[in-house]
Scaffold this active site. Structure first.
Site: not given
Length: 303
Positions: A143, A171
């Site tokens: 992330y 992500k």
């Protein structure tokens, strides 16, 4: 595209919602509502859920609560959707412990954010991410959200991280399409948009899916946009993207957990309680949100 081909391109699903964590009015964890919401989201078109992320209020939920959320969601929808558990901390030892608890609870994958606040150099970022990836046998989605962590994951660090057998996806909430393009071109990582307004633009440079906050309210339309893009129907994909802009704007006029919980409460899906330091929307904020969601065609909201 066949299901097998899709799973190879996007090993952790295509349309995933970063799920809020329901609380009772006394702010205790509401596991019944967790299962109701997970079922609702999958029924609405999500093929994956990310729990215990920022949108899940992970900074103010305990490790035990997070483990219980994973168990509840896996029990409710684990046979119909991929369940990815946040396993994040700015301490890699703590993050690794959260990863092991998530694996024990039945998670199918992990979301691991780069270490925040302590602002390590890129070598430290890489060591943190690989240490967490080493802690279980689960696939890992990195992330990258420098607006919250204070440090971006550089392209070279992404490329090096991709050499780890369990780091399979990203992500991306960096908002840098050039950096994303280079990282996609130099690695085999599956790239997921983590910033709703860039969902379609990221598909155009090699993205494979979304980890969305708007997916609480518009998962089916996100899936239609993805399908249109993959089929080469640029006009339809663009039309859907533009139609969703008011939804994105409404959710992120203020803190997204607050707006999503208020919207879901209005729809009667779950209650809207948030834990401090988050606060309830004001009447004026909720009125504006209602107008935004109505403008964005979200069922249940009218101007």
């Amino acid at each position: 595209m066949s299901q097998q081909a899709a799973s190879q391109i996007a090993p952790l699903g295509r349309v995933l919602t970063a799920m809020v964590t329901p609380f009772r009015d006394d702010l205790s964890l509401d596991l019944d509502a967790v299962q109701v919401l997970a079922t609702y989201l999958v029924d609405q078109g999500n093929d994956g859920l990310v729990v215990n992320g920022t949108t899940g209020e992970s900074p103010t939920t305990t490790d035990h609560e997070q483990e219980m959320v994973v168990r509840a969601v896996v029990e409710a929808v684990g046979d119909r959707a991929i369940v990815i558990a946040g396993a994040s901390s700015n301490d890699p030892v703590h993050a690794s412990e959260r990863a092991r608890l998530a694996a024990k609870a039945g998670a199918h994958g992990l979301l691991v954010v780069s270490p925040y606040y302590n602002r390590p150099p890129q070598e430290g970022v890489l060591r943190h991410l690989t240490m967490v990836a080493d802690s279980t046998e689960l696939p890992v989605m990195l992330y990258d959200i420098p607006g919250r962590t204070g440090v971006a994951i550089d392209v070279e660090t992404m490329v090096r991280a991709a050499e780890h057998e369990r780091i399979v996806a990203v992500k991306d909430a960096k908002g840098d399409l050039a950096a994303s393009s280079w990282a996609i071109s130099r690695s085999n990582l599956a790239w997921y948009s983590g910033e709703d307004v860039l969902n379609l633009p990221l598909l155009s440079v090699g993205g494979v899916g979304f980890v969305s906050v708007a997916g609480h309210l518009a998962a089916r339309r996100l899936g239609e946009m993805l399908a249109a893009h993959e089929s080469g129907d640029v006009f339809t994909a663009t039309r859907l993207h533009l139609g969703l802009l008011p939804v994105y704007t409404g959710i992120f006029r203020t803190q997204g957990v607050m707006t999503v919980k208020a919207a879901l409460s209005q729809l009667g899906v779950i209650g809207g309680a948030v834990r401090p330091p988050l606060v309830d929307l004001t009447q004026e904020e909720f009125a504006t949100l209602t107008l935004d969601l109505a403008d964005g065609g979200v069922e249940g909201f009218t101007a």
